[in-house]
Design a protein around this motif. Structure first.
Motif, PDB file in Angstrom:
ATOM      1  N   ASN A  76       0.715  -1.141   0.168  1.00 34.81           N
ATOM      2  CA  ASN A  76      -0.426  -0.390  -0.034  1.00 34.81           C
ATOM      3  C   ASN A  76       0.734   1.196  -0.152  1.00 34.81           C
ATOM      4  O   ASN A  76       0.473   2.345  -0.553  1.00 34.81           O
TER       5      ASN A  76
ATOM      6  N   HIS B 123       2.045   5.913   3.738  1.00 30.30           N
ATOM      7  CA  HIS B 123       1.673   7.201   3.542  1.00 30.30           C
ATOM      8  C   HIS B 123       2.240   8.761   4.398  1.00 30.30           C
ATOM      9  O   HIS B 123       2.187   8.724   5.276  1.00 30.30           O
TER      10      HIS B 123
ATOM     11  N   GLN C 288      -3.765  11.318  -5.957  1.00 29.94           N
ATOM     12  CA  GLN C 288      -4.867  11.532  -6.568  1.00 29.94           C
ATOM     13  C   GLN C 288      -4.751  12.163  -7.773  1.00 29.94           C
ATOM     14  O   GLN C 288      -5.665  11.439  -8.797  1.00 29.94           O
TER      15      GLN C 288
ATOM     16  N   TYR D 147      -4.313   8.357  -9.481  1.00 39.09           N
ATOM     17  CA  TYR D 147      -5.391   7.708  -9.299  1.00 39.09           C
ATOM     18  C   TYR D 147      -6.231   7.942  -8.358  1.00 39.09           C
ATOM     19  O   TYR D 147      -5.424   8.283  -7.254  1.00 39.09           O
TER      20      TYR D 147
ATOM     21  N   ASN E 267      -6.930   6.183  -5.659  1.00 37.74           N
ATOM     22  CA  ASN E 267      -6.777   5.536  -5.088  1.00 37.74           C
ATOM     23  C   ASN E 267      -5.216   5.363  -4.258  1.00 37.74           C
ATOM     24  O   ASN E 267      -4.474   5.035  -4.998  1.00 37.74           O
TER      25      ASN E 267
ATOM     26  N   HIS F 138      -3.473   4.042  -2.227  1.00 37.73           N
ATOM     27  CA  HIS F 138      -2.443   3.473  -1.881  1.00 37.73           C
ATOM     28  C   HIS F 138      -2.853   1.953  -2.931  1.00 37.73           C
ATOM     29  O   HIS F 138      -2.132   0.945  -2.313  1.00 37.73           O
TER      30      HIS F 138
ATOM     31  N   TYR G 199      -5.510  14.923   1.910  1.00 35.20           N
ATOM     32  CA  TYR G 199      -4.819  14.044   2.490  1.00 35.20           C
ATOM     33  C   TYR G 199      -3.998  13.641   2.077  1.00 35.20           C
ATOM     34  O   TYR G 199      -3.804  12.954   2.622  1.00 35.20           O
TER      35      TYR G 199
END
Length: 406
Positions: free
Chosen positions: A12, A15, A43, A46, A48, A50, A75
């Motif tokens: 993933n 972050h 973003q 893509y 998502n 993750h 985010y």
């Protein structure tokens, strides 16, 4: 970061948010991007973050700018190690016999595509434990609940792939040369392949082919990216035209012309370009055409069952007779039904002769041409029925969609 990346079974990424990262951490990430060791997924890459979908389509400079311009309201982004960063890193033992999970651990992306020879699918199609479905542009299969619950079930076979697509190598294809081959491949995402059991990952790896000159079918790939298909393939066209003809025939005479308008799940493109596959396809196609004509419908509209000599008439002859007694020129009716007769004749050959199983590299084109001709027949019949006054308000559900020949 590498340790955290490898602990995640879904890879993933790390972050990064501006409200949780110091200026020093942001600059450290920038340096890793500049060195070609890390990719930034935001973003804009893509929906998502993750999921690392593919090697970045943005320059390192753009990625570094995004890191430096992060605000506390954003985010954030995710950082992923590149293959260069993972080179020489010792991987956990669970990747030892799982080639696609290992490739992901080494830096492959979730939506990178791997290609395989078509016969990788045969084992699943021919195994009654699996439900196997094929469309014009892709395939899916999964182990049935009954097989999973069986006493002799082995966990190694608890596998499924539901996002497989077709791909094509057109390098030797010449539209003007009927003998030039089209090579069909199977396309699969690394992110899906990594979820197979190690035994099945090894099986798929043994069928993997080079991606040189191979491209995924554009409709399949676009659909995986969330885009609505802009067209249909010949098999969807065939079943839809059977539905259209049945609807139009029923509107006028109250009964369907064909007994079914549904094909079997495995009806579709050949998995192997050889005679046995071809004969099986012809048999299935004829069952949808000549064998599928509803004799009771022809009875209802008054078509004779026997000729003047008292001989029984076949369904295709009766259909031709129905057309010629309803304002279709005899020669046009024969021309229109010729491909259906060709399928019937081809089906009868295997039953009456011994044939060697000779591989034919042009079967992809051969099947493509035959499907085109059969669909053209059905379209012509549908257009003729649609001209009846009782069908004046009917509209084609596929109107405006492009027809893809393969």
């Amino acid at each position: 970061m590498k340790r955290r990346y490898l602990k995640s079974r879904d890879f993933n990424g790390l972050h990064i948010r501006r409200d949780r990262a110091s200026d020093e951490q942001i600059e450290a990430a920038v340096e890793l991007v500049e060195a070609g060791l890390v990719q930034v997924v935001g973003q804009d890459d893509y929906m998502n973050i993750h999921i690392r979908p593919w090697p970045s389509r943005r320059t390192p400079v753009k990625q570094m700018e995004e890191l430096r311009e992060l605000s506390r309201e954003d985010y954030g982004v995710a950082l992923y190690p590149m293959p260069k960063a993972m080179k020489g890193v010792k991987l956990p033992k669970r990747y030892e016999n799982a080639p696609f999970a290992r490739a992901m651990a080494r830096g492959r992306s979730t939506l990178e595509v791997a290609f395989f020879s078509m016969d990788v699918l045969e084992g699943y199609r021919n195994d009654a434990r699996f439900r196997f479905g094929m469309s014009d542009f892709g395939i899916n299969f999964w182990l049935t609940d009954e097989a999973h619950d069986a006493e002799d079930h082995s966990d190694k076979d608890s596998v499924s792939l539901v996002h497989l697509g077709f791909a094509y190598d057109m390098r030797k294809h010449d539209p003007d040369d009927p003998e030039s081959p089209i090579v069909r491949r199977v396309a699969a995402f690394y992110g899906d392949l990594k979820d197979l059991t190690p035994e099945h990952q090894q099986r798929w790896a043994s069928y993997q082919v080079s991606d040189d000159g191979v491209a995924p079918h554009p409709v399949w790939f676009a659909s995986q990216m969330g885009k609505w298909p802009d067209g249909v393939g010949p098999f969807e066209r065939l079943t839809q035209e059977l539905k259209n003809i049945n609807r139009l025939f029923e509107n006028v005479w109250g009964v369907p012309l064909f007994m079914t308008d549904e094909a079997l799940d495995d009806f579709g493109w050949l998995l192997r370009a050889d005679q046995r596959e071809w004969d099986h396809f012809i048999h299935s196609l004829d069952k949808l055409l000549s064998d599928n004509i509803n004799g009771s419908a022809l009875d209802k509209v008054g078509v004779a069952k026997k000729n003047a000599a008292g001989q029984q008439l076949g369904t295709l002859v009766r259909l031709e007779l129905f057309m010629t007694t309803n304002h279709v020129d005899t020669e046009k009716a024969k021309w229109a039904l010729a491909p259906l007769s060709e399928v019937r004749t081809a089906r009868q050959k295997p039953a009456h002769s011994l044939r060697t199983n000779v591989t034919d590299g042009t079967f992809v084109r051969k099947q493509m041409r035959l499907m085109h001709d059969v669909d053209e027949v059905l379209i012509n019949i549908r257009q003729w029925l649609a001209s009846h006054p009782r069908n004046r308000d009917w509209t084609d559900p596929l109107s405006g969609l492009k027809d893809y020949p393969i």
